[in-house]
Scaffold this motif. Sequence first.
Motif, PDB file in Angstrom:
ATOM      1  N   MET A   1       0.391  12.351   2.704  1.00 24.33           N
ATOM      2  CA  MET A   1      -0.047  10.980   2.956  1.00 24.33           C
ATOM      3  C   MET A   1       1.119  10.011   2.751  1.00 24.33           C
ATOM      4  SD  MET A   1      -3.907  10.991   1.280  1.00 24.33           S
ATOM      5  CE  MET A   1      -4.491   9.497   2.094  1.00 24.33           C
ATOM      6  N   ASN A   2       1.936  10.278   1.732  1.00 23.91           N
ATOM      7  CA  ASN A   2       3.087   9.420   1.462  1.00 23.91           C
ATOM      8  C   ASN A   2       4.099   9.461   2.607  1.00 23.91           C
ATOM      9  OD1 ASN A   2       4.946   7.808  -0.240  1.00 23.91           O
ATOM     10  ND2 ASN A   2       6.125   9.697  -0.286  1.00 23.91           N
ATOM     11  N   LEU A   3       4.408  10.654   3.094  1.00 27.24           N
ATOM     12  CA  LEU A   3       5.362  10.765   4.193  1.00 27.24           C
ATOM     13  C   LEU A   3       4.830  10.088   5.453  1.00 27.24           C
ATOM     14  CD1 LEU A   3       6.598  14.427   3.661  1.00 27.24           C
ATOM     15  CD2 LEU A   3       7.921  12.342   3.330  1.00 27.24           C
ATOM     16  N   THR A   4       3.529  10.165   5.659  1.00 28.27           N
ATOM     17  CA  THR A   4       2.925   9.474   6.794  1.00 28.27           C
ATOM     18  C   THR A   4       3.076   7.963   6.648  1.00 28.27           C
ATOM     19  OG1 THR A   4       1.317  11.281   7.048  1.00 28.27           O
ATOM     20  CG2 THR A   4       0.787   9.193   8.121  1.00 28.27           C
TER      21      THR A   4
ATOM     22  N   VAL B   1       6.201   2.535   7.309  1.00 33.42           N
ATOM     23  CA  VAL B   1       7.123   1.543   6.748  1.00 33.42           C
ATOM     24  C   VAL B   1       8.372   1.412   7.607  1.00 33.42           C
ATOM     25  CG1 VAL B   1       8.653   1.048   4.792  1.00 33.42           C
ATOM     26  CG2 VAL B   1       6.290   1.779   4.382  1.00 33.42           C
ATOM     27  N   ARG B   2       8.922   2.540   8.030  1.00 29.47           N
ATOM     28  CA  ARG B   2      10.135   2.498   8.851  1.00 29.47           C
ATOM     29  C   ARG B   2       9.889   1.764  10.169  1.00 29.47           C
ATOM     30  NH1 ARG B   2      10.663   7.719   6.664  1.00 29.47           N
ATOM     31  NH2 ARG B   2       9.705   8.721   8.477  1.00 29.47           N
ATOM     32  N   GLU B   3       8.691   1.917  10.713  1.00 24.71           N
ATOM     33  CA  GLU B   3       8.391   1.269  11.984  1.00 24.71           C
ATOM     34  C   GLU B   3       8.197  -0.239  11.832  1.00 24.71           C
ATOM     35  OE1 GLU B   3       8.346   2.422  15.102  1.00 24.71           O
ATOM     36  OE2 GLU B   3       8.927   4.421  14.443  1.00 24.71           O
ATOM     37  N   ILE B   4       7.543  -0.657  10.738  1.00 28.66           N
ATOM     38  CA  ILE B   4       7.191  -2.079  10.645  1.00 28.66           C
ATOM     39  C   ILE B   4       8.265  -2.931   9.992  1.00 28.66           C
ATOM     40  CG2 ILE B   4       4.748  -1.478  10.529  1.00 28.66           C
ATOM     41  CD1 ILE B   4       4.723  -2.402   7.640  1.00 28.66           C
TER      42      ILE B   4
ATOM     43  N   SER C   1       0.696  -4.225  14.087  1.00 26.01           N
ATOM     44  CA  SER C   1      -0.376  -3.251  14.348  1.00 26.01           C
ATOM     45  C   SER C   1       0.127  -2.096  15.201  1.00 26.01           C
ATOM     46  CB  SER C   1      -1.558  -3.944  15.041  1.00 26.01           C
ATOM     47  OG  SER C   1      -2.096  -4.962  14.223  1.00 26.01           O
ATOM     48  N   ASP C   2       0.920  -2.408  16.228  1.00 22.70           N
ATOM     49  CA  ASP C   2       1.477  -1.348  17.075  1.00 22.70           C
ATOM     50  C   ASP C   2       2.382  -0.431  16.262  1.00 22.70           C
ATOM     51  OD1 ASP C   2       0.140  -2.362  19.224  1.00 22.70           O
ATOM     52  OD2 ASP C   2       1.879  -3.338  20.139  1.00 22.70           O
ATOM     53  N   ALA C   3       3.166  -1.019  15.370  1.00 24.69           N
ATOM     54  CA  ALA C   3       4.073  -0.226  14.537  1.00 24.69           C
ATOM     55  C   ALA C   3       3.302   0.678  13.587  1.00 24.69           C
ATOM     56  CB  ALA C   3       5.010  -1.151  13.754  1.00 24.69           C
ATOM     57  N   ILE C   4       2.193   0.182  13.052  1.00 27.01           N
ATOM     58  CA  ILE C   4       1.355   1.010  12.167  1.00 27.01           C
ATOM     59  C   ILE C   4       0.820   2.215  12.924  1.00 27.01           C
ATOM     60  CG2 ILE C   4      -0.829   1.066  10.894  1.00 27.01           C
ATOM     61  CD1 ILE C   4      -0.327  -1.909  10.220  1.00 27.01           C
ATOM     62  N   ALA C   5       0.316   1.979  14.143  1.00 27.45           N
ATOM     63  CA  ALA C   5      -0.258   3.076  14.939  1.00 27.45           C
ATOM     64  C   ALA C   5       0.810   4.092  15.307  1.00 27.45           C
ATOM     65  CB  ALA C   5      -0.924   2.518  16.191  1.00 27.45           C
ATOM     66  N   LEU C   6       1.960   3.614  15.780  1.00 26.88           N
ATOM     67  CA  LEU C   6       3.014   4.530  16.196  1.00 26.88           C
ATOM     68  C   LEU C   6       3.625   5.256  15.010  1.00 26.88           C
ATOM     69  CD1 LEU C   6       4.789   5.652  18.473  1.00 26.88           C
ATOM     70  CD2 LEU C   6       6.378   3.753  18.029  1.00 26.88           C
ATOM     71  N   GLY C   7       3.916   4.527  13.950  1.00 27.05           N
ATOM     72  CA  GLY C   7       4.531   5.143  12.776  1.00 27.05           C
ATOM     73  C   GLY C   7       3.663   6.211  12.151  1.00 27.05           C
ATOM     74  N   SER C   8       2.361   5.941  12.072  1.00 30.25           N
ATOM     75  CA  SER C   8       1.468   6.928  11.455  1.00 30.25           C
ATOM     76  C   SER C   8       1.312   8.156  12.339  1.00 30.25           C
ATOM     77  CB  SER C   8       0.102   6.298  11.151  1.00 30.25           C
ATOM     78  OG  SER C   8      -0.525   5.832  12.335  1.00 30.25           O
ATOM     79  N   LEU C   9       1.326   7.968  13.665  1.00 27.22           N
ATOM     80  CA  LEU C   9       1.245   9.116  14.567  1.00 27.22           C
ATOM     81  C   LEU C   9       2.496   9.983  14.451  1.00 27.22           C
ATOM     82  CD1 LEU C   9       0.008  10.757  16.906  1.00 27.22           C
ATOM     83  CD2 LEU C   9       1.142   9.171  18.481  1.00 27.22           C
ATOM     84  N   LYS C  10       3.665   9.347  14.495  1.00 24.39           N
ATOM     85  CA  LYS C  10       4.919  10.095  14.429  1.00 24.39           C
ATOM     86  C   LYS C  10       5.071  10.825  13.100  1.00 24.39           C
ATOM     87  CE  LYS C  10       8.574   7.739  15.668  1.00 24.39           C
ATOM     88  NZ  LYS C  10       9.479   6.574  15.839  1.00 24.39           N
ATOM     89  N   GLY C  11       4.648  10.185  12.015  1.00 24.95           N
ATOM     90  CA  GLY C  11       4.884  10.756  10.696  1.00 24.95           C
ATOM     91  C   GLY C  11       3.775  11.619  10.152  1.00 24.95           C
ATOM     92  N   ALA C  12       2.657  11.748  10.877  1.00 23.35           N
ATOM     93  CA  ALA C  12       1.493  12.472  10.354  1.00 23.35           C
ATOM     94  C   ALA C  12       1.841  13.913  10.005  1.00 23.35           C
ATOM     95  CB  ALA C  12       0.356  12.435  11.369  1.00 23.35           C
ATOM     96  N   ARG C  13       1.548  14.310   8.779  1.00 18.78           N
ATOM     97  CA  ARG C  13       1.831  15.662   8.291  1.00 18.78           C
ATOM     98  C   ARG C  13       0.604  16.211   7.580  1.00 18.78           C
ATOM     99  NH1 ARG C  13       7.582  16.317   7.750  1.00 18.78           N
ATOM    100  NH2 ARG C  13       8.636  14.350   8.172  1.00 18.78           N
TER     101      ARG C  13
ATOM    102  N   ALA D   1       0.841  -1.202   0.000  1.00 12.00           N
ATOM    103  CA  ALA D   1       0.000   0.000   0.000  1.00 12.00           C
ATOM    104  C   ALA D   1       0.873   1.248   0.000  1.00 12.00           C
ATOM    105  CB  ALA D   1      -0.922  -0.005   1.212  1.00 12.00           C
ATOM    106  N   ALA D   2       1.936   1.228   0.819  1.00  9.50           N
ATOM    107  CA  ALA D   2       2.848   2.376   0.880  1.00  9.50           C
ATOM    108  C   ALA D   2       3.563   2.568  -0.449  1.00  9.50           C
ATOM    109  CB  ALA D   2       3.856   2.173   2.007  1.00  9.50           C
ATOM    110  N   SER D   3       3.968   1.477  -1.071  1.00 12.14           N
ATOM    111  CA  SER D   3       4.650   1.567  -2.368  1.00 12.14           C
ATOM    112  C   SER D   3       3.728   2.128  -3.440  1.00 12.14           C
ATOM    113  CB  SER D   3       5.146   0.174  -2.781  1.00 12.14           C
ATOM    114  OG  SER D   3       5.725   0.203  -4.066  1.00 12.14           O
TER     115      SER D   3
END
Length: 544
Positions: free
Chosen positions: A46-49, A54-57, A68-80, A18-20
């Motif tokens: 959306m891509n940067l988020t 991706v970096r987390e998982i 699932s935890d990595a998705i939640a944390l990564g999206s929170l940290k990267g949200a722009r 999905a990210a790709s």
Amino acid sequence: MNKTGITNAEFKGMILNAASTLSKNKDYIDSLNVFPVPDGDTGTNMNLTMQSVVREIENTEDDFKSISDAIALGSLKGARGNSGVILSQILKGFSSQTADARVIDVPVLVSALNKSSELAYKAVMKPKEGTILTVCKAIANAASSQKTDDVIEFFENVVDSGKEMLEKTPDMLPILKEAGVVDSGGTGLVVIMTGMLNFLKGIDVDIDFSTGSAEAKSKDAKIPKLEYDFSDEHIHSKYSYCTEFLINGVEGVHNDELRGKLEKIGDCVLVVGDGEILKVHVHTDNPGQALQHALEIGYLNDIKIENMDEQRKKTKKQSAPVSPRKSIALICVSSGDGIDEVFKQLNADVIIKGGQSMNPSVEDFMAAVDSIRSENVIILPNNKNIILACEQVAEVSKKNVQVVSTRSIPQGINAAMVFNPDISVNENIDNMNEAIEEVHSIQITKAVRTTSINDLQISEGDYIAILDGDIKAKGFYANDAVLACMDDKDLKIDDQSITLFYGEGSSEADAEKLSELIEEKYPDVEVDVAYGGQPLYPYIISVE
């Protein structure tokens, strides 16, 4: 043969694909932004988020909980930006339902997609239909009505429903129909869902949504640079070790309890997360004890312990004296060297590079807040697309973070001018909100495509004037667009004070000539010219 479940490895692959797919289509999504300005950034945000996800998982264990935890944390940290923040809530809702699954089957997917829609709507104070929210709700509604137990058929049906709703978005938002586009955020969500579906179907290509082909080109996105020194707290902490780690597998809410224990053994304590996964930062002389407290509620990874005594020795000779702790600190988002200098003169404690085409992430703001020697922080986002990310910071930070919803650089400057660290936070907020109502903002840029908007027929390359967020005028020359915009009934230019910040695409001589034309047309107006240095916009104009 029916496929009734998704394995953990497949789930991870779906997210990565999905990210790709999103990365390959981000430029197309950017091009769907309604305003024909050179900073359409929905796809980029959306891509940067997603890249943060991706970096987390990529380095997680292949189990549903870790992914699932990595998705939640990564999206929170990267949200722009608004689109990134809303996407982070969609992903948070989805992953909250997959975390405890033994296998992801249709009932789990139904629950996940409905939770995604629920959290997405909660993220926006005034939800607007015809946007990514509507597309997300259509996908959730379609999920709830499915009768199949085949996950591939299920995904095909909900993606089709998302596409159908996406095509209807121009009928819900006249501005989309006038511009001849569908909603950009909704498109991004459909792209993500299509990437997940393609992985399940074993399709080894990423669709270029702009052409329907299997190839797409994409530029590297510019990531905002933060202008502050992370060593400030290190220099002034009385403790020796900067200790950071993640706690996974947390059951229940332990933020306040853990924060209390850590504050007894250290300072600069940060505990961020929504219960299932926590990010922790503390300065202490006993990092082992900090880790032991954390192990009482979950398991640890990404442990980092730095000896701050060594850092102090290295920086002691060259470090300038640092100001004492402040009762209230100010963070300003800025765009351009000249505008940076204005905020510095107005006593901004941290200046974050950002604005159009460069939306800082939630993690960027969290790091800035954590670096400041104050328990009370006011943030001026100075761009409507950055406000949601700032509000997320206010929700998760342990400090008293307040956001003044400045939507432009002129509003931000007016707010900063009345900032007073010697009065209360609430008094500052009241004064700042009053100040931003006293200024109008005009932005001048070139249209990047031909379109029709607000009854204006705009051609690619025209100069357009944006007054308080709405395109009001156009011109073959920048000066024509400015003067036409100043005739707008909402401005009423009489005895006004005007400041021209000139940036990329203009010069001081150009700005001086424009100021002469304005003063000639409006004799009672005083015009000042200042260097802004902002990209993409030859002029940012403050009218008050």
